[in-house]
Enzyme design. Structure first.
Site, PDB file in Angstrom:
ATOM      1  N   HIS A   1      78.974  57.136  92.759  1.00  0.00           N
ATOM      2  CA  HIS A   1      79.739  56.094  93.075  1.00  0.00           C
ATOM      3  C   HIS A   1      79.996  56.190  94.665  1.00  0.00           C
ATOM      4  O   HIS A   1      80.722  56.959  95.002  1.00  0.00           O
ATOM      5  CB  HIS A   1      81.229  56.011  92.421  1.00  0.00           C
ATOM      6  CG  HIS A   1      80.692  55.768  90.907  1.00  0.00           C
ATOM      7  ND1 HIS A   1      80.866  54.436  90.356  1.00  0.00           N
ATOM      8  CD2 HIS A   1      80.749  56.426  89.758  1.00  0.00           C
ATOM      9  CE1 HIS A   1      80.682  54.334  89.124  1.00  0.00           C
ATOM     10  NE2 HIS A   1      80.675  55.735  88.861  1.00  0.00           N
TER      11      HIS A   1
ATOM     12  N   ARG B   1      80.770  53.757  96.604  1.00  0.00           N
ATOM     13  CA  ARG B   1      82.125  53.003  96.961  1.00  0.00           C
ATOM     14  C   ARG B   1      82.130  51.676  97.878  1.00  0.00           C
ATOM     15  O   ARG B   1      83.106  51.042  98.191  1.00  0.00           O
ATOM     16  CB  ARG B   1      83.306  53.684  97.359  1.00  0.00           C
ATOM     17  CG  ARG B   1      84.000  54.712  96.445  1.00  0.00           C
ATOM     18  CD  ARG B   1      84.260  54.282  95.198  1.00  0.00           C
ATOM     19  NE  ARG B   1      84.824  55.106  94.112  1.00  0.00           N
ATOM     20  CZ  ARG B   1      84.841  55.061  92.834  1.00  0.00           C
ATOM     21  NH1 ARG B   1      84.264  54.121  92.396  1.00  0.00           N
ATOM     22  NH2 ARG B   1      85.475  56.100  92.048  1.00  0.00           N
TER      23      ARG B   1
ATOM     24  N   ASN C   1      79.639  49.368  90.674  1.00  0.00           N
ATOM     25  CA  ASN C   1      81.031  48.740  90.710  1.00  0.00           C
ATOM     26  C   ASN C   1      81.560  48.777  92.025  1.00  0.00           C
ATOM     27  O   ASN C   1      83.007  49.278  92.082  1.00  0.00           O
ATOM     28  CB  ASN C   1      81.895  49.443  89.320  1.00  0.00           C
ATOM     29  CG  ASN C   1      81.817  50.991  89.617  1.00  0.00           C
ATOM     30  OD1 ASN C   1      81.032  51.567  90.589  1.00  0.00           O
ATOM     31  ND2 ASN C   1      82.831  51.658  88.991  1.00  0.00           N
TER      32      ASN C   1
ATOM     33  N   ASP D   1      78.254  50.001  84.917  1.00  0.00           N
ATOM     34  CA  ASP D   1      79.223  51.149  84.744  1.00  0.00           C
ATOM     35  C   ASP D   1      80.519  50.833  85.268  1.00  0.00           C
ATOM     36  O   ASP D   1      80.702  50.207  86.235  1.00  0.00           O
ATOM     37  CB  ASP D   1      78.151  52.175  85.569  1.00  0.00           C
ATOM     38  CG  ASP D   1      79.393  53.459  85.512  1.00  0.00           C
ATOM     39  OD1 ASP D   1      79.361  54.068  84.166  1.00  0.00           O
ATOM     40  OD2 ASP D   1      79.418  54.263  86.437  1.00  0.00           O
TER      41      ASP D   1
ATOM     42  N   HIS E   1      76.552  59.060  81.235  1.00  0.00           N
ATOM     43  CA  HIS E   1      77.553  60.296  81.134  1.00  0.00           C
ATOM     44  C   HIS E   1      78.104  60.407  79.638  1.00  0.00           C
ATOM     45  O   HIS E   1      79.104  60.067  79.158  1.00  0.00           O
ATOM     46  CB  HIS E   1      78.888  59.987  81.686  1.00  0.00           C
ATOM     47  CG  HIS E   1      79.173  58.723  82.019  1.00  0.00           C
ATOM     48  ND1 HIS E   1      79.663  57.804  80.940  1.00  0.00           N
ATOM     49  CD2 HIS E   1      79.796  57.862  82.917  1.00  0.00           C
ATOM     50  CE1 HIS E   1      80.253  56.669  81.395  1.00  0.00           C
ATOM     51  NE2 HIS E   1      80.169  56.661  82.792  1.00  0.00           N
TER      52      HIS E   1
ATOM     53  N   ASP F   1      78.293  61.862  88.137  1.00  0.00           N
ATOM     54  CA  ASP F   1      79.311  60.643  88.251  1.00  0.00           C
ATOM     55  C   ASP F   1      80.460  60.714  89.295  1.00  0.00           C
ATOM     56  O   ASP F   1      81.657  60.652  88.993  1.00  0.00           O
ATOM     57  CB  ASP F   1      79.885  60.682  86.604  1.00  0.00           C
ATOM     58  CG  ASP F   1      80.688  59.251  86.528  1.00  0.00           C
ATOM     59  OD1 ASP F   1      80.536  58.297  87.366  1.00  0.00           O
ATOM     60  OD2 ASP F   1      81.376  59.290  85.387  1.00  0.00           O
TER      61      ASP F   1
HETATM   62  O1  DOR Z   1      85.740  58.160  85.757  1.00  0.00           O
HETATM   63  C1  DOR Z   1      84.838  57.152  86.197  1.00  0.00           C
HETATM   64  N1  DOR Z   1      85.090  56.685  87.347  1.00  0.00           N
HETATM   65  N2  DOR Z   1      84.121  56.591  85.185  1.00  0.00           N
HETATM   66  C2  DOR Z   1      83.742  55.299  85.356  1.00  0.00           C
HETATM   67  O2  DOR Z   1      83.020  54.625  84.432  1.00  0.00           O
HETATM   68  C3  DOR Z   1      83.982  54.893  86.619  1.00  0.00           C
HETATM   69  C4  DOR Z   1      84.020  55.718  87.742  1.00  0.00           C
HETATM   70  C5  DOR Z   1      84.680  55.022  88.958  1.00  0.00           C
HETATM   71  O3  DOR Z   1      84.029  54.264  89.438  1.00  0.00           O
HETATM   72  O4  DOR Z   1      85.643  55.553  89.613  1.00  0.00           O
HETATM   73 ZN    ZN Z   2      80.059  56.260  86.727  1.00  0.00          ZN
END
Ligand code: DOR
Ligand code: ZN
Length: 448
Positions: free
Chosen positions: A67, A69, A99, A157, A237, A310
């Site tokens: 991610h 961000r 996301n 996700d 995951h 992740d």
């Molecule tokens: O722990 C997580 N953080 N799982 C997810 O599915 C999303 C992710 C996030 O975007 O912070």
């Molecule tokens: Zn993720």
């Protein structure tokens, strides 16, 4: 005869070269020039010699689940800071999850990510677009257009695609467009507001539990859809013993199903949440010893294809609100290699080559980055791009979140003493990260 290269050839001398795609593992010299791997025998023009003794040199690692961000979450991470963390962790390429705010559900947002990644100029960034518009679980995105703009897969996700008919339609469109669907496996009706694994520890702590059946039921539903439709499917995951078993059976049945696991799900159980430190809170949550053992076994027997991080940075203030209310997620890019080695290589369950395969060749294969389609193949064959991870397998160090390149400090592994340290990361033959302990060896003196 000097070669018609614009840059001197670099020869890495006497390292342990591991190329799982060629089944090779041995002490050798490896040379590259003009960004590509060349034959050492030909490396007779101006050369830079680097002493690589004691180091492992392998195809550049790929993390297919991070991610970054951006857009919208730059107070947690930017594409630039995430890429700095990636190369420091030995990754030459990352696939970033959609996301963001707004979500990566349009050609425009994908273009924005590509621009930012080019500006950062550190590692390859391969965006994953959403399956549904706004990740809302209802209307499918335009898979063909997103793929054409560079999306390597599709995923909502952070959420699963819960509705059976939406997922069935997604599977059909994925088949039609030859797209990979990556599912965050969670039926929220079953996980029901859980903040940690549903088990004795959650009960003792009085915290709402996240039932593993929420993951298992979605994997099971999706495998039935793959059986019916035949699209390529990847469970994100994975964390449960039964989930691993479902994937194992799907593979045995010849279905195009793959999966991945994070180092924390191989090393920690839900008991670690007893500290109530929000850095042990992620989704899916840390699970039972039985689940951890099944995930480890799944990696070893090949049921689980890839190791991913992740990597999910959050701002310190966001995490500092107590376990129950803190957001899910931990960072992982800068600790993945030694932690995966701790779980798999140190106990003698996998060779270095076996681990490297799961962090280089397999993620590329799952994403379909084959010889024909990509400059990022994951082999050390002559003429391949010099995308390399170089690490010292014996180097011992202590994880210190304050020294991370990521903006996130949210790791459950702070202060862990680990073994295995990235010395350098090269992308297209360019040194994108070099550890201070390796700087003298890379001091790039040219000799004829
Ligand atoms: O722990 C997580 N953080 N799982 C997810 O599915 C999303 C992710 C996030 O975007 O912070
Ligand atoms: Zn993720």
């Amino acid at each position: 005869m000097s070669r018609p290269t614009h840059h001197p050839t670099v020869v890495l001398l006497g390292g342990r070269v591991i190329d799982p795609s060629a089944g090779c593992d041995g002490i050798a010299d490896l040379a590259f020039g003009d960004g590509r791997i060349v034959d050492t025998v030909d490396a007779d023009g101006p050369t830079i010699k680097v002493d690589a003794s004691g180091w492992i040199i392998c195809p550049g690692m790929v993390d297919m689940h991070v991610h970054l961000r951006e857009p919208g979450g730059q107070h947690k991470e930017t594409i630039a800071s995430g890429c700095r963390a990636a190369v420091a962790g030995g990754f030459v390429a990352v696939a970033c999850m959609p996301n963001t705010q707004p979500a990566l559900d349009s050609v425009d947002t994908l273009d924005q990510v590509r621009h930012r990644a080019e500006e950062a100029g550190l590692c390859r960034v391969m965006p994953i677009a959403t399956i549904t518009r706004g990740r809302a679980g209802g209307t499918l995105t335009d898979f063909a257009a997103l793929k054409k703009t560079g999306a390597v897969a599709l995923s909502d996700d952070g959420s699963g695609v819960e509705d059976d008919e939406v997922m069935r339609a997604a599977g059909r469109l994925a088949l039609e467009t030859d797209s990979l669907l990556i599912q965050h496996c969670e039926f929220t009706e079953l996980s029901a507001g859980g903040v940690m694994h549903a088990g004795p520890t959650a009960q003792r702590l009085g915290l709402p539990g996240w039932d593993p059946r929420a993951e298992e039921a979605m994997i099971e539903r999706d495998i039935e859809l793959v059986r019916e439709i035949g699209f390529r499917y990847h469970a994100a995951h994975i964390s449960t013993a039964r989930g691993v078993e479902l994937v194992r059976r799907a593979k045995a049945a010849g279905l195009p199903v793959t999966t991945e696991v994070c180092p924390h799900h191989l090393l920690l159980t839900d008991e670690a949440c007893s500290s109530l430190d929000p850095n042990f809170k992620m989704n899916p949550p840390l699970r039972s010893e039985h689940d951890v053992a099944a995930c480890v076994a799944g990696v070893v027997d090949g049921t689980i294809d890839c190791i991913v991080t992740d990597h999910a940075p959050h701002a310190e203030a966001e995490k500092a609100v107590g376990f129950h209310d803190a957001p899910f997620g931990i960072v992982g890019l800068e600790t993945a290699l030694p932690l995966a080695a701790r779980a798999l290589v140190e106990p003698g369950l996998l060779s270095w080559s076996g681990l490297i395969e799961r962090m280089t060749v397999h993620p590329r294969r799952v994403l379909g980055l084959t010889k024909a389609s990509s400059s990022n193949e994951g082999s050390l064959d002559i003429q391949m791009p010099a995308d390399l991870t170089i690490f010292d397998p014996e180097s011992e160090w202590t994880i210190d979140a304050q020294r991370f390149r990521t903006m996130g400090r949210n790791t459950p592994f702070n202060d862990w003493a680990v073994r295995g340290q990235v010395m350098a990361t090269l992308v297209d033959g360019r040194l994108r990260f070099v550890h201070s302990r390796a700087a003298d060896r890379f001091s790039m003196k040219t000799s004829a």
